[in-house]
Design an enzyme around this catalytic site. Structure first.
Site, short mmCIF file in Angstrom:
data_model
loop_
_atom_site.label_atom_id
_atom_site.label_comp_id
_atom_site.label_asym_id
_atom_site.label_seq_id
_atom_site.Cartn_x
_atom_site.Cartn_y
_atom_site.Cartn_z
CD GLU A 35 8.80 8.78 -18.08
OE1 GLU A 35 8.16 8.10 -17.26
OE2 GLU A 35 8.75 8.59 -19.31
N GLY A 95 0.83 -1.21 0.00
CA GLY A 95 0.00 0.00 0.00
C GLY A 95 0.86 1.25 0.00
CD GLU A 116 7.66 -2.99 -6.35
OE1 GLU A 116 7.82 -2.16 -5.43
OE2 GLU A 116 6.61 -3.11 -6.99
C1 LIG Z 1 0.81 -3.18 -13.04
C2 LIG Z 1 0.93 -2.20 -11.90
C3 LIG Z 1 0.98 -2.69 -10.60
C4 LIG Z 1 1.05 -1.79 -9.52
N1 LIG Z 1 1.03 -2.29 -8.25
C5 LIG Z 1 1.09 -1.45 -7.19
C6 LIG Z 1 1.03 -1.95 -5.85
O1 LIG Z 1 0.91 -3.16 -5.63
N2 LIG Z 1 1.09 -1.07 -4.83
C7 LIG Z 1 1.23 0.27 -5.03
O2 LIG Z 1 1.33 0.99 -4.05
N3 LIG Z 1 1.26 0.79 -6.30
C8 LIG Z 1 1.19 -0.04 -7.38
N4 LIG Z 1 1.20 0.47 -8.67
C9 LIG Z 1 1.18 1.91 -8.86
C10 LIG Z 1 2.50 2.48 -9.40
O3 LIG Z 1 3.50 2.44 -8.41
C11 LIG Z 1 2.22 3.91 -9.88
O4 LIG Z 1 1.30 3.83 -10.94
C12 LIG Z 1 3.49 4.60 -10.36
O5 LIG Z 1 4.34 4.88 -9.28
C13 LIG Z 1 3.18 5.91 -11.12
O6 LIG Z 1 2.32 6.72 -10.40
P1 LIG Z 1 1.03 7.38 -11.11
O7 LIG Z 1 0.28 6.27 -11.76
O8 LIG Z 1 0.34 8.18 -10.08
O9 LIG Z 1 1.59 8.29 -12.27
P2 LIG Z 1 2.14 9.78 -12.11
O10 LIG Z 1 3.06 9.83 -10.94
O11 LIG Z 1 0.99 10.72 -12.12
O12 LIG Z 1 3.00 9.97 -13.43
C14 LIG Z 1 2.42 10.35 -14.69
C15 LIG Z 1 3.56 10.55 -15.68
O13 LIG Z 1 4.39 11.65 -15.26
C16 LIG Z 1 5.75 11.25 -15.18
N5 LIG Z 1 6.42 11.91 -14.05
C17 LIG Z 1 5.91 12.11 -12.82
N6 LIG Z 1 6.82 12.71 -12.03
C18 LIG Z 1 7.93 12.90 -12.78
C19 LIG Z 1 9.21 13.48 -12.53
N7 LIG Z 1 9.53 13.98 -11.33
N8 LIG Z 1 10.12 13.49 -13.54
C20 LIG Z 1 9.81 12.99 -14.77
N9 LIG Z 1 8.59 12.44 -15.07
C21 LIG Z 1 7.68 12.39 -14.09
C22 LIG Z 1 5.69 9.75 -14.93
O14 LIG Z 1 6.88 9.10 -15.33
C23 LIG Z 1 4.49 9.34 -15.77
O15 LIG Z 1 4.87 9.15 -17.11
C24 LIG Z 1 1.11 -0.40 -9.76
C25 LIG Z 1 1.08 0.08 -11.08
C26 LIG Z 1 0.97 -0.81 -12.14
C27 LIG Z 1 0.92 -0.27 -13.54
#
Ligand SMILES: Cc1cc2nc3c(=O)[nH]c(=O)nc-3n(C[C@H](O)[C@H](O)[C@H](O)COP(=O)(O)OP(=O)(O)OC[C@H]3O[C@@H](n4cnc5c(N)ncnc54)[C@H](O)[C@@H]3O)c2cc1C
Length: 386
Positions: A367, A126, A243
């Site tokens: 990224e 989480g 991870e």
């Molecule tokens: C298959 C899968 C399994 C997952 N399982 C889990 C889980 O078990 N537990 C859990 O907690 N989470 C889980 N996640 C969530 C995952 O960790 C997040 O989706 C991920 O960290 C990206 O966050 P976001 O989706 O909010 O995208 P955002 O953070 O909103 O990013 C959107 C875009 O902006 C870019 N971006 C954002 N900040 C920056 C920066 N500082 N510099 C350059 N580019 C940037 C990102 O690279 C991305 O392209 C999972 C995701 C997937 C796809």
């Protein structure tokens, strides 16, 4: 380069291979998020546990065989070579459990770790929230101390295995006045705690293992905090590095997949597919060697630096490249969906393609890995931090 494994490791590989080949499931399991599928997975994993093969690299007191990183790697390679079912407790086995091993008290380890190996508890992670993914330290779920309890309020999302999990390792804000990377704690909670609601999330491609988890005045023992209070960001780095770095036989899976695609769809020098598949195979081989390097670093107890982020970055690029080439070779057939109910999972080719693409997002996006590598390994200027 051809690495020579010691006689002991060669013998261990033969032993594991023989056991897995004669005990492997004879049919493909249903997805773990269906009732039948979960029963099939649990039955298989109970057999692994009884044979000591749930996690050979874990200490004996928690149900492992007490073997070193190289033995675990050999085991993972053999498991991946046979394309055996994904482990339902991989969040506990790969990151949650080892993080408790590194930072938990002896009481916490004794209470929680055996349950991961025998699946009496299934763990999920989480970390992410609707407004805290890449900017994980911006998380808003709070933990309020009341006597010997931590009272949780907030929402977690994209929780893999959330629909079957019984425990979650979570990051919560325990000091709202502190700078955002401080004031976070790493806590373990039972998902049947009053005030915890798990809502399944079905994805467009049919996968229904994700959940979002709502926490409303959910009280967990303060003793469930792992490591010092407010130092959860540091504890989480252990979990995130594990991870990102240790793909559990991912290199074997990459190599096997390229070979299988070449055999099934043909590697043709005239169309360029031979050259492209050869290039993917070379990258998969490089990934294998980097995995061996990480195994060596961990065996010696040295700091792995940014190597887990390099591996994570390459993992998504290599897997996506392989699956794109498969789609290329399949042509129109890549888009065909057999007749069936709308909720039926996608055919394997499409599922694997989208799963590879998801590699660009989970465990920190491409990224974010590039940011980590540029800042910590290349010494480039850091992103501004509030
Ligand atoms: C298959 C899968 C399994 C997952 N399982 C889990 C889980 O078990 N537990 C859990 O907690 N989470 C889980 N996640 C969530 C995952 O960790 C997040 O989706 C991920 O960290 C990206 O966050 P976001 O989706 O909010 O995208 P955002 O953070 O909103 O990013 C959107 C875009 O902006 C870019 N971006 C954002 N900040 C920056 C920066 N500082 N510099 C350059 N580019 C940037 C990102 O690279 C991305 O392209 C999972 C995701 C997937 C796809």
């Amino acid at each position: 380069m051809d690495l020579m494994f010691s006689d002991d490791l060669v013998a261990f590989r033969a032993e594991v291979r023989a056991w897995l080949e004669s005990n492997r499931p004879k049919w493909r399991f249903q997805p773990y998020y269906t009732e039948d599928g979960l029963a099939q997975h649990l039955e298989w994993e109970a057999r692994l546990f009884a044979a000591g093969y749930s996690a050979p690299g874990w200490p004996k007191e928690f149900g492992g065989l007490g073997l070193d990183h190289w033995h675990q790697l050999i085991y993972d390679e053999e498991y991946a070579r046979l394309n055996l079912p994904e482990r339902v407790n991989k969040m506990g086995l790969l990151h949650g459990g080892p993080t408790v091993m590194a930072h938990g008290t002896p009481e916490q380890q004794e209470a929680w770790l055996p349950g991961i190996l025998n699946n009496s508890d299934i763990w999920c992670q989480g970390f992410s929230e609707p407004d805290a993914g890449s900017d994980l330290a911006g998380l808003r779920t709070t933990g309020r101390i009341e006597g010997d309890q931590l009272v949780l309020n907030g929402q977690k999302t994209w929780t893999s295995f959330g629909v079957i999990a019984t425990k979650m390792f979570a990051l919560v804000r325990t000091d709202r006045e502190a700078p955002k990377h401080r004031g976070i704690s790493f806590v373990i909670l039972d998902l049947d705690t009053e005030g915890v609601e798990v809502r399944p999330l079905r994805q467009l491609h049919g996968h229904a293992g994700f959940a979002e988890v709502f926490l409303t005045e959910a009280a967990v023992p303060l003793a469930n905090v792992v490591g010092p209070l407010n130092e959860g960001w540091r504890i989480a780095q252990t979990s995130l590095k594990l991870e990102r770095g240790m793909g559990r036989g991912t290199h074997t899976k990459m190599l096997r997949t390229v070979d299988e695609i070449a055999r099934r769809l043909g590697a043709d020098p005239d169309t360029g597919s031979l050259e492209r598949l050869g290039s993917h195979r070379a990258w998969a081989f490089a990934y294998e060697q980097a995995t061996y390097e990480l195994t060596d670093i961990l065996s010696r107890g040295r700091d792995e630096g940014a190597l887990p982020s390099v591996l994570k970055l390459r993992l998504s690029e290599i897997l996506t490249g392989i699956r794109e080439e498969e789609r290329n070779l399949l042509g129109e057939r890549a888009e065909q969906i057999p007749a069936g109910p709308p909720e039926a999972p996608l055919p394997p080719t499409q599922r694997e393609y989208w799963h590879a693409r998801a590699g660009e997002i989970y465990a920190g996006t491409t990224e974010i890995q590039k940011n980590i590598i540029s800042e910590t390994a290349l010494g480039l200027p850091r992103e501004p931090r509030p």
